[in-house]
Design an enzyme around this catalytic site. Structure first.
Site, PDB file in Angstrom:
ATOM      1  N   ARG A   1      20.090  22.658  -1.805  1.00 27.38           N
ATOM      2  CA  ARG A   1      21.173  22.678  -0.815  1.00 27.38           C
ATOM      3  C   ARG A   1      21.812  24.049  -0.632  1.00 27.38           C
ATOM      4  NH1 ARG A   1      18.958  18.490   1.348  1.00 27.38           N
ATOM      5  NH2 ARG A   1      19.521  16.454   0.474  1.00 27.38           N
TER       6      ARG A   1
ATOM      7  N   HIS B   1       9.790  19.654  -6.887  1.00 25.68           N
ATOM      8  CA  HIS B   1      10.321  19.260  -5.571  1.00 25.68           C
ATOM      9  C   HIS B   1      11.802  18.906  -5.709  1.00 25.68           C
ATOM     10  CE1 HIS B   1       9.209  17.457  -1.456  1.00 25.68           C
ATOM     11  NE2 HIS B   1      10.531  17.498  -1.535  1.00 25.68           N
TER      12      HIS B   1
ATOM     13  N   ASP C   1      12.144  14.631  -6.214  1.00 21.98           N
ATOM     14  CA  ASP C   1      12.561  14.789  -4.818  1.00 21.98           C
ATOM     15  C   ASP C   1      14.084  14.689  -4.751  1.00 21.98           C
ATOM     16  OD1 ASP C   1      12.538  15.190  -2.115  1.00 21.98           O
ATOM     17  OD2 ASP C   1      11.700  13.239  -1.579  1.00 21.98           O
TER      18      ASP C   1
ATOM     19  N   HIS D   1       5.228  13.725  -2.419  1.00 21.74           N
ATOM     20  CA  HIS D   1       5.813  12.378  -2.395  1.00 21.74           C
ATOM     21  C   HIS D   1       4.950  11.362  -1.627  1.00 21.74           C
ATOM     22  CE1 HIS D   1       7.440  13.853   1.359  1.00 21.74           C
ATOM     23  NE2 HIS D   1       8.499  14.427   0.836  1.00 21.74           N
TER      24      HIS D   1
ATOM     25  N   ASN E   1      14.417  23.809   3.011  1.00 21.64           N
ATOM     26  CA  ASN E   1      15.210  23.250   4.110  1.00 21.64           C
ATOM     27  C   ASN E   1      16.712  23.414   3.858  1.00 21.64           C
ATOM     28  OD1 ASN E   1      15.093  21.375   2.012  1.00 21.64           O
ATOM     29  ND2 ASN E   1      15.387  19.629   3.376  1.00 21.64           N
TER      30      ASN E   1
ATOM     31  N   HIS F   1      23.502  14.076  -1.607  1.00 19.21           N
ATOM     32  CA  HIS F   1      24.279  13.979  -0.369  1.00 19.21           C
ATOM     33  C   HIS F   1      25.727  13.665  -0.706  1.00 19.21           C
ATOM     34  CE1 HIS F   1      20.946  14.251   2.436  1.00 19.21           C
ATOM     35  NE2 HIS F   1      20.291  13.344   1.750  1.00 19.21           N
TER      36      HIS F   1
END
Length: 433
Positions: free
Chosen positions: A68, A64, A309, A236, A98, A313
């Protein structure tokens, strides 16, 4: 390709029930593990590594990871994520869909896989989205993504419109033999919550997400699986009730697996004190009672894997008010050390059980041939020094992400040497070109 002889290490093979941890030598030739034996003599080896006092295992598998790329290369690229993974002893990573655009078709799947090969550091796999653009309205090209090499299909419940579509997805994926990974979260119940609902959220005056936001989706999904049995993975997991539901469902022999993160094993919602946005994650950090139940679930086998996970950012996305801050933690380089300290050192988890959660179990869940420490297996090997003490420094991460609540934390155990496909990618703690 150079041959490698690893001498005197404590070899951990969770699948060897008779002798899962033993001192032995490993000979690697032509990209595969040729021999595992005590006092192995291979005078023709090109490289000899003395692993005395160290743990020698299959390279870790993190199922997981938010890569990006494509779309947000300012946050992370497949190459920088691969570099971070290698330093963490991770040799296989599974990217989540995603991205921008979403990984919801065969072209996008092929792009990620090709980028991983171009980086040439670790094995980069990808999952595909259950629905187009992750909008929850129309099933994506599941069969085409499977044929293009997608390892799993991801059902992000927060973005999925209803249970009818999810039941249809179960039928499709069962037909195709495609495992589904789900983020169990009820979007309506969560509403505008930004952390766990409880004493801490009340003190901070922040909207809280109750534990039932997760457990209700787990319960509903399990009911669907009783009608349409499909290989299904809950990712998760963060609440005690979810652990209980999964444990009971496994007793029924439902075809399910589950994981939790290293940060949910170590932290509670108290880490959000003083509006600490570094601890803002989804699902949110829960209570101490939840944390203890998660640890128990890992120890007794209810939870099959441990993940990072990894969610990098930009700093500006965290240096804002708590409500506006992005959710997620950068975790590839800290996954092993944090988990090792908490589970092996503090909770006395047997080494073979611990490494199963980070190698063979996730590899099987994502249908990968990696994560094996046996003769004939592809030589993805990690050597860890269990006595190496180091301090987590976000400014030294290979990942572009610096968002971690563990900055400055002292930990023990770290990868010193990492081999992927018979080739060193980390040697003596340094990345190899």
């Amino acid at each position: 390709m150079k041959s490698i002889l690893i001498k005197n290490g404590r070899v951990v093979n969770p699948e060897n029930r008779r002798n899962p941890v033993r001192v032995a030598d490993i000979f690697i030739r032509e990209g595969r593990i040729s021999k595992i034996k005590m006092n192995l003599d291979r005078p023709g080896a090109d490289i000899v590594v003395n692993a005395r006092g160290k743990l020698v295992t299959a390279g870790l598998v993190d199922m997981h990871v938010h890569l990006r790329e494509p779309g947000r290369e300012d946050k992370e690229t497949i190459e920088t994520a691969s570099r971070a993974a290698a330093l963490g002893g991770i040799t296989t990573i599974l990217g989540m869909p995603n991205t921008a655009p979403t990984i919801d078709n065969q072209t996008a799947v092929k792009f990620v896989l090709e980028k991983g090969r171009e980086a040439g550091i670790v094995n980069v796999l990808t999952a595909g989205s259950l629905t187009k653009k992750m909008e929850g309205h129309e099933l994506a090209e599941i069969w085409e993504m499977r044929e293009a090499g997608a390892s799993m299909i991801v059902d992000d419940c927060a973005e999925t419109s209803g249970m009818g579509l999810r039941r249809l997805a179960l039928e499709y994926c069962r037909t195709f033999g495609m495992p589904i990974l789900t983020h169990p979260e009820d979007a309506d119940l969560k509403d505008d919550a930004v952390m766990n609902e409880g004493w801490m959220s009340t003190q901070l005056g922040l909207a809280g997400s109750p534990a039932s936001t997760e457990s209700l989706v787990v319960a509903r999904t399990l009911e669907l699986l009783r009608e349409v049995p499909t290989n299904y993975h809950f990712t998760h997991i963060s609440t005690a009730r979810s652990v209980e539901l999964i444990r009971a469902a496994k007793a029924e022999n439902l075809p399910i697996t589950a994981d939790t993160t290293s940060h949910h094993l170590l932290l509670t919602d108290e880490a959000c004190a003083n509006y600490n946005t570094a601890a803002k994650v989804d699902p949110p950090l829960r209570t101490e009672s939840d944390r203890q139940k998660l640890i128990a679930g890992v120890l007794d086998g209810t939870l099959d894997a441990i993940i990072s996970d990894h969610a990098p950012h930009l700093l500006v996305e965290k240096f804002v008010d708590f409500n506006s801050a992005a959710v997620g933690i950068t975790g590839l380089e800290t996954l092993f050390s944090l988990s090792f300290d908490e589970l092996v050192r503090k909770n006395k988890m047997p080494l073979e059980d611990f490494f199963a959660k980070l190698t063979v179990n996730p590899a099987k869940i994502i249908r990968s041939d990696r994560g094996k420490m046996e003769e004939g297996a592809i030589a993805d090997v990690a050597i860890f020094d269990p006595k190496m003490e180091w301090t987590i420094d976000k400014n030294k991460f290979e990942s572009k992400g610096r968002n971690t609540p563990f900055h400055g934390k002292k930990v023990s155990a770290r990868a010193t040497d990492v081999i992927v496909g018979g080739r060193f990618v980390v040697r003596k703690g340094a990345l190899q070109k």
